[in-house]
Write an enzyme that holds these catalytic residues in place. Structure first.
Site, short mmCIF file in Angstrom:
data_model
loop_
_atom_site.label_atom_id
_atom_site.label_comp_id
_atom_site.label_asym_id
_atom_site.label_seq_id
_atom_site.Cartn_x
_atom_site.Cartn_y
_atom_site.Cartn_z
CD GLU A 16 -1.68 -2.40 1.46
OE1 GLU A 16 -0.54 -2.59 1.96
OE2 GLU A 16 -2.48 -3.32 1.24
CG HIS A 53 -10.60 -6.09 7.23
ND1 HIS A 53 -9.66 -6.59 8.06
CD2 HIS A 53 -10.18 -6.39 5.97
CE1 HIS A 53 -8.71 -7.20 7.35
NE2 HIS A 53 -9.00 -7.08 6.09
C1 LIG Z 1 -2.28 -4.42 4.45
C2 LIG Z 1 -3.30 -5.27 3.82
N1 LIG Z 1 -3.48 -5.21 2.50
C3 LIG Z 1 -4.42 -5.96 1.90
C4 LIG Z 1 -5.20 -6.81 2.64
C5 LIG Z 1 -6.30 -7.62 1.98
N2 LIG Z 1 -5.87 -9.01 1.90
C6 LIG Z 1 -6.13 -9.87 2.89
S1 LIG Z 1 -5.39 -11.33 2.67
C7 LIG Z 1 -4.74 -10.84 1.20
C8 LIG Z 1 -3.89 -11.77 0.43
C9 LIG Z 1 -2.74 -12.18 1.25
O1 LIG Z 1 -1.94 -13.03 0.51
P1 LIG Z 1 -0.82 -13.89 1.21
O2 LIG Z 1 0.03 -13.02 2.04
O3 LIG Z 1 -0.16 -14.66 0.15
O4 LIG Z 1 -1.62 -14.85 2.20
P2 LIG Z 1 -2.69 -15.97 1.80
O5 LIG Z 1 -4.01 -15.29 1.79
O6 LIG Z 1 -2.32 -16.53 0.49
O7 LIG Z 1 -2.60 -16.96 2.91
C10 LIG Z 1 -5.09 -9.54 0.91
C11 LIG Z 1 -4.71 -8.79 -0.29
C12 LIG Z 1 -5.00 -6.83 4.03
N3 LIG Z 1 -5.75 -7.59 4.84
N4 LIG Z 1 -4.04 -6.08 4.59
#
Ligand SMILES: Cc1ncc(C[n+]2csc(CCOP(=O)(O)OP(=O)(O)O)c2C)c(N)n1
Ligand SMILES: [Mg+2]
Lengths: 342, 332
Positions: B64, B133
């Site tokens: 971000e 959130h």
């Molecule tokens: C700072 C932030 N940016 C975006 C999100 C929205 N979001 C939640 S999980 C996710 C994907 C995360 O991917 P990863 O780190 O690979 O974990 P996975 O979900 O694959 O276990 C996103 C974009 C968030 N919760 N926090």
């Protein structure tokens, strides 16, 4: 963990790490917990579908070996920080599923008294400092916990779980650097399931393997097959030993896959059915572990049946417990914002 | 001839505005997490990637601070980015670029440049997404000179204000309540703008001015219907922009009704209600007040997960009705 006796160890000399390291009873317990994680999430999913649980949730089905393998060498005092996809970590670190269900049902008997839900599941008593709604949010916190351990000379090690997506947050880079310069007892565990939500690592991440990023912070970077319990546990074992010896952090990249969508609202448009199918039928971590256990004579089919039945019972009891538990009083909305002082 | 008016959802209205902006101006492009093939966490960008391609609908890594900064840099140098935060809560990770850079570059450089970036923030509670959130952080950004901060409350305004934001030479922050995304309303086809900095009187009344923002506008309108049956005639002012605020519309309304209540979802203290109240207290409308000003805002707590607690932390229609009744009947 207690080692298997000398005689047993010799007869297992050619087996993979965990079969030399742990007793049959311990390994059966691991299988039990892997099933517990899977059935817990299936149960939670079903409750969600039936409208008993609200909000959203992120299921780690397919990643159970990673959570269990990493937590295997940890003592109860050791600590973890977890992620939005944190149910498996929580159970692997010793949480009771009934109190997790209660949390998902928003009840006072839940681990967070109904305030946190799935995305903030924690079990501080067992060393789980909490899942996180913020991608990467737990990584510096783990480093801080490791700093405490060092300053307070507690001998604890800290594991920070995070996803492949999180390795592109600034917090990841800043935290790894500090852990390295201060030689802190922390293990960074990147559970690389190929995608951050819809974005593949190929599209989001400049390096092919996230473990390569360890080099930038002068720490070992280890890649393991995250669906093979023994491989994960072995890497964790070494990283824990290194951390306890005061030699500093390790980055472990555990390559795995989530069978379900990112959250409850995912249409899976960024990956193919064939890919999902392949991981589910050919690389399921529970199936893989189970067949090894059987092959090496640690369990038979009856033993597996018994585990499945016991898990089913624990899940059913957990859901009943959650349903029967009280909801918080709306007049208590202001509780826990600040520390209550006498 | 008037443009065709259809019923669109708030999300569709935003998507249509972005498509129109991109059709009209090659410099306009979209950036954000999972806005491409996924269509955005709330399906606001939807299928735009199919229409405009991955060059103009850019999925960023989960970065971000960097992502917002890249948008600022592109805006500074001739492009017109629309940057989507997946949840407004993640603005906290990008505060540096928003507050120190986007808001101030023009000023610090003595007016030599401007930063025409648009940032979109899905905000608010009500989805069971818990404390990280569900926040309403618009007043944080409203505190920063150099930014414009808007909160459209209808599909019509969402489209028109987004198009105004894209046309604006300065950084515009748009807070979109997540529960509004599915709300339907009349939206004309084609290009139109709704000015930034102008409030809207959504319902005229004699007895009480309710200044509301975002989702609270609809709740105030619903409350007004109930109150009307009791003989209380409520004027509902949709603030629409919190910086720069349309003071005159609020002042004129209060001069007419002699009573003021502010309704907003963000934490009650140190927020929009404080600003509107103080602004009225400083204005000529102060002498017209027949009763103390009332603020209805969010509880002084993070948003809890439990659904009953979650509801209890933000103003609901019955709360507005009760407070309005007390205010008009003098119980206060
Ligand atoms: C700072 C932030 N940016 C975006 C999100 C929205 N979001 C939640 S999980 C996710 C994907 C995360 O991917 P990863 O780190 O690979 O974990 P996975 O979900 O694959 O276990 C996103 C974009 C968030 N919760 N926090
Ligand atoms: Mg991932």
């Amino acid at each position: 963990m207690t080692r298997a006796s000398k005689a047993v160890t010799d007869s297992r000399a050619n087996l993979p790490f965990v079969y030399r390291q742990y007793s049959a009873a311990q390994l059966r317990e691991v299988l039990y917990k892997m099933y517990l994680i899977r059935r817990f999430e299936e149960g939670a999913e079903e409750c969600y579908t039936r409208g008993l649980i609200h909000g959203t949730m992120h299921l780690s089905i397919g990643q159970e070996a990673s959570a269990m393998g990493i937590c295997m060498p940890l003592a109860q005092d050791d600590q973890i920080t977890s992620t939005h996809r944190g149910h498996g970590h929580c159970i692997a670190k010793g949480a009771e599923v009934k109190r997790m269900f209660a949390e998902f049902f928003g009840k006072t008997t839940g681990y967070c008294k109904g305030r946190g839900g799935s995305m903030h599941i924690a079990d501080v008593g067992k060393g789980n400092l909490g899942a996180n709604g913020i991608v990467g949010g737990g990584i510096p916190i783990a480093v801080g916990a490791a700093l405490s351990a060092k300053m307070m000379k507690t001998g604890k090690v800290v594991v920070s779980f995070f996803g492949d997506g999180a390795n592109n947050e600034g917090a990841f880079h800043e935290a790894l650097n500090m852990a390295a310069i201060w030689k802190l007892p922390v293990i960074f565990v990147c559970e690389n399931n190929g995608y951050g939500m819809s974005t593949s690592t190929a599209r989001s991440t400049a390096v092919k393997n996230i473990a390569e990023r360890a080099a930038a912070y002068s720490m070992p970077g280890v890649i393991v097959n995250g669906n093979i319990f023994s491989e994960v546990a072995e890497a964790s074992h070494q990283a824990v030993a290194r951390a306890r010896a005061g030699e500093g952090p390790t980055l472990i990249e555990s390559k795995t896959y989530r069978h379900r969508g990112h959250s409850k609202s995912d249409r899976n448009r960024y990956r193919t059915k064939e890919e999902i199918e392949d991981w589910m039928s050919n690389r399921d971590p529970i199936t893989l572990f189970e067949s090894e256990l059987r092959e090496f004579g640690f369990i038979d089919n009856k033993g597996i049946e018994a585990i499945r039945d016991a898990v089913a019972q624990e899940i059913a009891d957990g859901i009943e417990f959650a349903k029967a538990s009280p909801s918080p009083d709306v007049r208590d909305t202001g509780n826990y914002v600040y520390t209550e002082q006498a | 001839m008037d443009a065709m008016v259809r019923e669109l959802s708030y999300a569709q209205a935003i998507q249509e505005a972005m498509a129109i902006a991109m059709d009209m101006d090659e410099r306009v492009f979209l950036m954000g997490e999972d806005i491409g093939v996924y269509g955005g966490a709330f399906q606001v960008t939807g299928d735009l990637v199919e229409r405009f391609g991955t060059e103009r609908v850019i999925d960023t890594p989960i970065s971000e601070l960097g992502g917002a900064g890249v948008a600022v840099g592109a805006a500074l140098t001739g492009m017109r980015p629309i940057f989507e935060f997946q949840f407004s809560d993640f603005a906290t990770l990008a505060m540096e670029q928003i507050v120190n850079q986007a808001a101030k570059i023009r000023f610090m450089l003595g007016g030599e440049v401007s930063v025409p970036v648009v940032m979109r923030f899905p905000a608010g509670s009500g989805t069971g997404a818990a404390a990280q959130h569900s926040q309403s952080l618009e007043a944080w950004l409203g505190h920063v000179p150099g930014l414009k901060v808007i909160q459209p409350a209808t599909p019509y305004d969402a489209k028109g204000m987004l198009l105004a934001a894209v046309a604006d030479p300065d950084p515009v922050m748009i807070f979109e309540h997540k529960l509004l995304y599915k709300m339907k309303g009349p939206v004309p086809e084609g290009y139109y703008t709704v000015p930034i900095g102008k409030a809207d009187i959504r319902r005229e009344g004699r007895d009480l001015t309710v200044v509301a923002t975002s989702i609270m506008v609809q709740k105030a309108l619903d409350a007004a219907v109930v109150l009307e049956a009791e003989g209380i005639d409520v004027e509902v002012v949709d603030l629409r922009t919190i910086r720069p605020m349309d003071k005159q519309t609020v002042i004129d309304s209060v001069k007419k009704t002699s009573r003021l209540m502010c309704v907003y979802e963000a934490v009650k203290t140190l927020g929009i209600g404080a600003e509107v109240s103080a602004m009225i207290a400083e204005s000529e409308a102060f002498d017209y007040l027949d009763a103390p000003i009332v603020r209805l805002g969010g509880a002084e707590t993070p948003i809890p997960y439990n659904p009953e607690l979650e509801k209890a932390t933000v103003p609901q229609i019955p709360d507005i009705i009760t407070a309005a009744r007390d205010l008009v009947r003098g119980a206060r």
